[in-house]
Design a protein around this motif. Structure first.
Motif, short mmCIF file in Angstrom:
data_model
loop_
_atom_site.label_atom_id
_atom_site.label_comp_id
_atom_site.label_asym_id
_atom_site.label_seq_id
_atom_site.Cartn_x
_atom_site.Cartn_y
_atom_site.Cartn_z
N LEU A 429 0.82 -1.21 0.00
CA LEU A 429 0.00 0.00 0.00
C LEU A 429 0.86 1.26 0.00
O LEU A 429 0.62 2.18 -0.79
N LEU A 430 1.83 1.31 0.91
CA LEU A 430 2.59 2.55 1.13
C LEU A 430 4.06 2.20 1.29
O LEU A 430 4.64 2.33 2.36
N ALA A 431 4.67 1.76 0.20
CA ALA A 431 6.06 1.32 0.26
C ALA A 431 7.04 2.47 0.31
O ALA A 431 8.12 2.37 0.90
N GLY A 432 6.71 3.57 -0.34
CA GLY A 432 7.60 4.71 -0.41
C GLY A 432 6.91 5.83 -1.17
O GLY A 432 5.79 5.68 -1.68
N PRO A 433 7.54 7.00 -1.30
CA PRO A 433 6.90 8.14 -1.96
C PRO A 433 6.48 7.87 -3.40
O PRO A 433 5.38 8.26 -3.81
N HIS A 434 7.34 7.23 -4.17
CA HIS A 434 6.99 6.97 -5.56
C HIS A 434 5.85 5.95 -5.66
O HIS A 434 4.92 6.12 -6.45
N GLU A 435 5.95 4.88 -4.89
CA GLU A 435 4.90 3.86 -4.95
C GLU A 435 3.55 4.42 -4.51
O GLU A 435 2.51 4.16 -5.13
N ALA A 436 3.55 5.22 -3.44
CA ALA A 436 2.30 5.81 -2.96
C ALA A 436 1.72 6.77 -4.00
O ALA A 436 0.51 6.78 -4.25
N ALA A 437 2.60 7.56 -4.61
CA ALA A 437 2.12 8.48 -5.65
C ALA A 437 1.58 7.71 -6.85
O ALA A 437 0.64 8.15 -7.52
N ASN A 438 2.19 6.56 -7.13
CA ASN A 438 1.69 5.69 -8.20
C ASN A 438 0.23 5.32 -7.98
O ASN A 438 -0.57 5.30 -8.91
N VAL A 439 -0.10 4.97 -6.74
CA VAL A 439 -1.47 4.56 -6.45
C VAL A 439 -2.42 5.75 -6.60
O VAL A 439 -3.49 5.64 -7.20
N VAL A 440 -2.05 6.89 -6.05
CA VAL A 440 -2.90 8.07 -6.18
C VAL A 440 -3.09 8.43 -7.65
O VAL A 440 -4.17 8.84 -8.08
N ALA A 441 -2.03 8.25 -8.45
CA ALA A 441 -2.13 8.53 -9.88
C ALA A 441 -3.19 7.67 -10.55
O ALA A 441 -3.89 8.12 -11.47
N LEU A 442 -3.33 6.42 -10.10
CA LEU A 442 -4.38 5.56 -10.67
C LEU A 442 -5.75 6.17 -10.47
O LEU A 442 -6.60 6.15 -11.36
N PHE A 443 -5.99 6.74 -9.29
CA PHE A 443 -7.28 7.36 -9.02
C PHE A 443 -7.43 8.68 -9.79
O PHE A 443 -8.55 9.05 -10.16
N GLN A 444 -6.34 9.38 -10.03
CA GLN A 444 -6.40 10.57 -10.87
C GLN A 444 -6.79 10.21 -12.31
O GLN A 444 -7.59 10.89 -12.94
N GLN A 445 -6.21 9.13 -12.79
CA GLN A 445 -6.37 8.77 -14.20
C GLN A 445 -7.65 8.00 -14.49
O GLN A 445 -8.13 8.00 -15.63
N GLN A 446 -8.20 7.32 -13.48
CA GLN A 446 -9.36 6.47 -13.70
C GLN A 446 -10.51 6.90 -12.78
O GLN A 446 -10.58 6.46 -11.63
N PRO A 447 -11.39 7.75 -13.26
CA PRO A 447 -12.50 8.22 -12.41
C PRO A 447 -13.43 7.11 -11.96
O PRO A 447 -14.17 7.28 -10.99
#
Length: 643
Positions: A429-447
């Protein structure tokens, strides 16, 4: 590659579609909720440029909103009982149009089993308009011998697939056409629909001298359903239709044929189709674990590149239930990996823990808002704390994204098992800054993305094949209570085991609509399989799917290095005593049924299920009588020994 193929012997005169010709569309829909998906509206809107009249037939009653949506894009909306599949829906539409059909030059019989147009309709209509013919279809299926559905015929004829068939005036005004539909047989099963219409329509009319074409003929000489198995290649060839079946077909079958649904989705997106409509439909109607496999909805989180857009931050809160105060710093550390300002909402079961947690938070000087709540009870642990203790926040629309985590030690398991389960959750879920941002990006890109969580834990846990345990009856009951009609997964649910996940609060609305109480969860002794807490652990994906939100699994490269290698070795070991490929192995094992513990009775049961299934009940009765006789003998021996 061929772009059209002639069918029939051309013994009757045929016509091109006139320059100013008129076209009638009869479009059959089915939705078990009576609603109308965006993909249906999208298709009908794009048909309007090519069809002078649109008749929509719903197999089953429509909701008021569903009917309103269809009336906005169709000229006539009909409702009928869900009987006879789409074929009898076509007949219903034809009967409603009646003699007015003679006003048209071409009749289109189409159903809603596809997404599109993926590629524009214009080129295909232009191409087929210029061909003199009596009927044409979008895709075809090769002749199959022996017949896969019935022993009454020795082959399934070559045929146009019935989801899209166009018929010109000379054919639909013929007495042969009228007779075909007047004598259409009843159809109560899917095999009926194939053997009594789809598989015979093309051969029937070509034998009568009518001629036709297929716009996108079979791509290879393989006797397969090319519209399903070669969907990506058909899109690349210009085909405007994408069948829905590739995304709910048995994943084991697609695996054997190396059909990659993700590539098909990428082809649709590449050609401008709004894939959100695909996921809206599939999330509501497909078993989530099947969809996760067919559409490859696992995302591997990069440690170097995330694609996060800082100009579009999501209002985010971490909701953490902390029972073990000593894990507070680790939870804060991981919350700080998330991009942008993030609020922290902590729940804990008593005031003493709350004071200790507040002291730790005060030392950390966190950038976002923080709040520590003492919940009324630790019944239901993190589940109740989330759904009851944070209900007001989740319903407030204050946040666009929440991260649900909790202090996890799993002391009841062995040290290694508990340690792995905790790391499986936190580090995916929260491995590091890049990985966490990766997950948030999924929600940005996929409404339409509702939840993201780690894959099913399996190292140290016997979840594979057993993920429901005793919880399925409770899930079924709760789904009925909450109006959730998403199909439940057959073997194991797609669920955030460990109950940690990213989610849009609105995707959880059905779970929050219920005002739970702590008493419903029971005390510590009630925290077992079959209890409300464990049932709710398996509910989020189904609750989100009912609202049209799909779910994804997320994992880091480090986790997959451990997980995949274990899966690879385990599957290799389990396959060594079985023949052929994975599909045949699974089919064989499912036919054999429960293996048991290798007792004589277990082997007899397996042999009967495989070779004499009709005798299974009789064998069961014999064993039952034998067990009773053994019991009587055992008790008699005990009485004799006691004198």
């Amino acid at each position: 590659m061929k772009t059209a193929e002639l069918i029939g012997d051309w013994t009757r005169p045929a016509d091109m579609f006139p320059e100013n010709g008129k076209r009638l569309l009869i479009y059959v829909v089915f939705d078990r909720r009576g609603e109308v998906g965006d993909f249906v509206v999208y298709a009908l809107e794009h048909f309007r440029a090519f069809c002078d009249e649109i008749v929509v037939v719903s197999n089953g009653p429509l909701t008021a909103q569903g009917r309103e949506r269809l009336e906005a894009v169709g000229d006539l909306v009909l409702e009928r009982p869900n009987e006879g599949y789409d074929i009898w829906g076509y007949k219903h539409g034809l009967d409603a149009v009646g003699e007015r059909v003679s006003q048209f030059d071409e009749l289109l019989l189409v159903n809603d089993t596809w997404f599109g147009p993926i590629r524009p309709f214009g080129p295909i209509f232009d191409r087929m308009n210029a061909h003199p013919l009596h009927f044409w279809g979008m895709t075809d299926h090769l002749r199959v011998e022996p017949h896969p559905f019935t022993s009454e015929a020795e082959y399934l004829p070559y045929h146009l697939q019935s989801y899209w068939v166009a018929v010109r005036r000379r054919m639909f005004e013929s007495p042969e056409w009228e007779s075909y539909w007047r004598h259409l047989p009843a159809m109560t099963t899917y095999s009926d629909a194939v053997t009594k219409h789809e598989g015979v329509f093309t051969e029937h009319f070509t034998q009568l001298g009518f001629s036709g074409e297929v716009a996108f003929p079979t791509l290879t000489d393989k006797i397969e359903n090319h519209a399903v198995l070669y969907a990506e290649q058909l899109i690349d060839a210009g085909c405007p239709t994408l069948k829905r079946r590739p995304f709910f077909q048995w994943p084991v079958y697609l695996d054997r044929l190396a059909v990659i649904g993700k590539w098909t989705l990428e082809a649709a997106e590449r050609n401008g189709y709004p894939v959100k409509m695909i996921f809206d439909d599939l999330a509501r109607n497909v078993e989530p674990r099947v969809l996760n496999a067919d559409a490859a909805l696992l995302r591997v989180l990069s440690a170097t590149d995330d694609g996060y857009d800082p100009s579009r931050p999501l209002r985010t809160a971490v909701m953490a239930h902390i029972f073990y105060v000593e894990m507070t710093d680790e939870i804060i550390d991981r919350a700080l990996f998330l991009p942008g300002p993030v609020d922290l909402i902590v729940t804990t079961p008593d005031a003493e823990r709350a004071r200790a947690i507040e002291e730790i938070i005060a030392r950390r000087e966190l950038p976002g808002l923080t709040e520590v709540r003492v919940v009324a009870s630790n019944n239901g642990r993190d589940q109740a704390a989330f759904l009851i203790g944070c209900r007001d926040i989740l319903l407030s629309e204050r946040y666009e994204l929440i991260v649900k985590i909790h202090s996890k030690k799993t002391p009841q398991d062995g040290a290694n098992v508990g340690r792995h389960f905790r790391r499986h959750q936190f580090e995916n879920l929260l491995a590091g800054p890049h990985e966490a941002a990766n997950v948030v990006a999924l929600f940005q890109q996929q409404p339409g993305l509702g939840l993201a969580f780690p894959p099913t834990v399996h190292l140290g846990h016997p979840t594979m094949g057993h993920g429901w345990w005793a919880n399925r009856p409770g899930v079924e009951e709760l789904c009925a209570q909450l109006g959730i009609r998403v199909p439940l997964d057959e073997v194991s649910p797609l669920a955030p085991f460990g109950s940690m996940f990213f989610a849009r609060p609105e995707a959880l609305r059905l779970l929050l609509a219920q005002e739970w109480t702590y008493d419903q969860f029971g005390g510590p002794e009630a925290y077992i399989d079959g209890s409300l807490a464990h049932v709710l652990e398996r509910m989020p994906v189904y609750a989100a799917g009912e609202l049209g939100y799909h779910s994804m699994t997320i994992a880091t490269t480090d986790y997959l290095a451990k997980s995949y290698t274990a899966f690879d070795y385990n599957l290799d070991q389990m396959s060594v005593t079985m023949p052929e490929d994975t599909q045949h192995q699974i089919t064989f094992l499912r036919s054999a049924g429960y293996v048991g513990w290798g007792r004589f009775r277990d082997f007899v049961d397996i042999w009967v299920r495989l070779h004499r299934p009709s005798a299974a009940d009789q064998v069961e009765r014999v064993f039952a009588r034998t067990e009773r006789a053994r019991g009587l003998l055992w008790r008699a021996r005990r009485r004799i020994r006691r004198g």
